[in-house]
Design a protein around this motif. Structure first.
Motif, PDB file in Angstrom:
ATOM      1  N   ASN A 170       0.827  -1.210   0.000  1.00  0.00           N
ATOM      2  CA  ASN A 170       0.000   0.000   0.000  1.00  0.00           C
ATOM      3  C   ASN A 170       0.864   1.263   0.000  1.00  0.00           C
ATOM      4  O   ASN A 170       0.589   2.204   0.720  1.00  0.00           O
ATOM      5  CB  ASN A 170      -0.948  -0.001   1.213  1.00  0.00           C
ATOM      6  CG  ASN A 170      -1.652  -1.318   1.387  1.00  0.00           C
ATOM      7  OD1 ASN A 170      -2.268  -1.818   0.455  1.00  0.00           O
ATOM      8  ND2 ASN A 170      -1.532  -1.918   2.546  1.00  0.00           N
ATOM      9  N   PHE A 171       1.891   1.271  -0.822  1.00  0.00           N
ATOM     10  CA  PHE A 171       2.869   2.361  -0.830  1.00  0.00           C
ATOM     11  C   PHE A 171       2.734   3.163  -2.118  1.00  0.00           C
ATOM     12  O   PHE A 171       2.926   2.633  -3.209  1.00  0.00           O
ATOM     13  CB  PHE A 171       4.282   1.787  -0.720  1.00  0.00           C
ATOM     14  CG  PHE A 171       5.364   2.822  -0.658  1.00  0.00           C
ATOM     15  CD1 PHE A 171       5.567   3.545   0.503  1.00  0.00           C
ATOM     16  CD2 PHE A 171       6.177   3.063  -1.752  1.00  0.00           C
ATOM     17  CE1 PHE A 171       6.570   4.497   0.583  1.00  0.00           C
ATOM     18  CE2 PHE A 171       7.184   4.011  -1.686  1.00  0.00           C
ATOM     19  CZ  PHE A 171       7.386   4.734  -0.513  1.00  0.00           C
ATOM     20  N   SER A 172       2.402   4.417  -1.977  1.00  0.00           N
ATOM     21  CA  SER A 172       2.277   5.268  -3.164  1.00  0.00           C
ATOM     22  C   SER A 172       3.363   6.332  -3.192  1.00  0.00           C
ATOM     23  O   SER A 172       3.324   7.229  -4.022  1.00  0.00           O
ATOM     24  CB  SER A 172       0.885   5.909  -3.210  1.00  0.00           C
ATOM     25  OG  SER A 172       0.633   6.612  -2.013  1.00  0.00           O
ATOM     26  N   GLY A 173       4.349   6.221  -2.308  1.00  0.00           N
ATOM     27  CA  GLY A 173       5.427   7.200  -2.239  1.00  0.00           C
ATOM     28  C   GLY A 173       6.441   7.045  -3.356  1.00  0.00           C
ATOM     29  O   GLY A 173       6.338   6.180  -4.220  1.00  0.00           O
ATOM     30  N   LYS A 226      -0.371  -1.162  -5.335  1.00  0.00           N
ATOM     31  CA  LYS A 226       0.394  -0.079  -4.685  1.00  0.00           C
ATOM     32  C   LYS A 226       1.463  -0.659  -3.762  1.00  0.00           C
ATOM     33  O   LYS A 226       1.617  -0.246  -2.621  1.00  0.00           O
ATOM     34  CB  LYS A 226      -0.530   0.857  -3.897  1.00  0.00           C
ATOM     35  CG  LYS A 226      -1.635   1.471  -4.717  1.00  0.00           C
ATOM     36  CD  LYS A 226      -1.083   2.453  -5.702  1.00  0.00           C
ATOM     37  CE  LYS A 226      -2.182   3.160  -6.463  1.00  0.00           C
ATOM     38  NZ  LYS A 226      -2.008   3.140  -7.885  1.00  0.00           N
ATOM     39  N   SER A 227       2.214  -1.628  -4.273  1.00  0.00           N
ATOM     40  CA  SER A 227       3.219  -2.306  -3.459  1.00  0.00           C
ATOM     41  C   SER A 227       4.569  -2.312  -4.158  1.00  0.00           C
ATOM     42  O   SER A 227       4.653  -2.211  -5.380  1.00  0.00           O
ATOM     43  CB  SER A 227       2.791  -3.752  -3.194  1.00  0.00           C
ATOM     44  OG  SER A 227       1.569  -3.786  -2.502  1.00  0.00           O
ATOM     45  N   LEU A 228       5.623  -2.456  -3.359  1.00  0.00           N
ATOM     46  CA  LEU A 228       6.977  -2.588  -3.859  1.00  0.00           C
ATOM     47  C   LEU A 228       7.530  -3.936  -3.438  1.00  0.00           C
ATOM     48  O   LEU A 228       7.462  -4.293  -2.266  1.00  0.00           O
ATOM     49  CB  LEU A 228       7.893  -1.501  -3.285  1.00  0.00           C
ATOM     50  CG  LEU A 228       7.536  -0.047  -3.537  1.00  0.00           C
ATOM     51  CD1 LEU A 228       8.540   0.860  -2.826  1.00  0.00           C
ATOM     52  CD2 LEU A 228       7.491   0.254  -5.012  1.00  0.00           C
ATOM     53  N   ASP A 229       8.076  -4.698  -4.394  1.00  0.00           N
ATOM     54  CA  ASP A 229       8.822  -5.924  -4.098  1.00  0.00           C
ATOM     55  C   ASP A 229      10.287  -5.544  -4.109  1.00  0.00           C
ATOM     56  O   ASP A 229      10.787  -5.051  -5.124  1.00  0.00           O
ATOM     57  CB  ASP A 229       8.603  -6.982  -5.180  1.00  0.00           C
ATOM     58  CG  ASP A 229       7.284  -7.707  -5.076  1.00  0.00           C
ATOM     59  OD1 ASP A 229       6.491  -7.361  -4.191  1.00  0.00           O
ATOM     60  OD2 ASP A 229       7.068  -8.618  -5.883  1.00  0.00           O
TER      61      ASP A 229
END
Length: 165
Positions: free
Chosen positions: A68-71, A90-93
């Motif tokens: 849930n990261f939109s930065g 809205k995720s980063l792997d």
């Protein structure tokens, strides 16, 4: 993933009160307050073989997901990691550089031709190097695949190819 990169990521998510999924070689740490976006909580460890442990209990991480990261990813530039952004969730792997499905496959099968199936951006390298690639779903990151299937048509495809009895 290197210890210094992992420690930096741990501090980053804690200080920002961010959601995460961190994998070790067996267990995991999950904090996801907004599963309506990522839709991942019920998919993790469905057979209850691993443990959901505290992030502070993890000494070595294999993969670090910020959920849930939109930065902006600029803050991660100083790390020795690879990042795959999943826009739909809205995720980063985040993994160590050059650690992905393709490099892991090649570690065990250095020269074999293969057929690859994938559904997400983290499958791009594996599918791009495959003798034949099959994208499951409609992820635009996989628009180069040799074949496109829905989850419903995949079983029929395998039966037709006699890869499944």
């Amino acid at each position: 993933m290197g210890n210094s990169d992992f420690e930096w990521l741990r501090k980053f998510v804690i200080s920002g009160n961010l959601d995460y999924l961190v994998d070790t070689d067996w267990d995991y740490a999950l904090k996801n307050q907004h599963d309506e976006i990522t839709n991942i909580n019920q998919k993790i460890d469905q057979n209850h073989l691993a443990k959901n442990i505290s992030l502070n209990e993890i000494a070595q991480a294999i993969k670090f997901n910020i959920l849930n990261f939109s930065g902006d990813e600029v803050a991660f530039n100083k790390l020795n990691v690879e990042i795959i952004r999943h826009e739909n969730t809205k995720s980063l792997d985040i993994t160590a550089k050059n650690i992905n499905k393709y490099t892991t496959f090649r570690r065990y099968f250095p020269s074999e031709n293969y057929i690859a199936f994938g559904n997400d951006a983290n499958d791009v390298k594996l599918l791009k190097h495959a003798a034949y690639s099959v994208a499951i779903g409609d992820n635009p990151a996989l628009n180069f695949a040799d074949e496109y299937l829905s989850a419903l048509t995949m079983t029929q495809f395998l039966k037709e190819k006699k890869w499944q009895k």
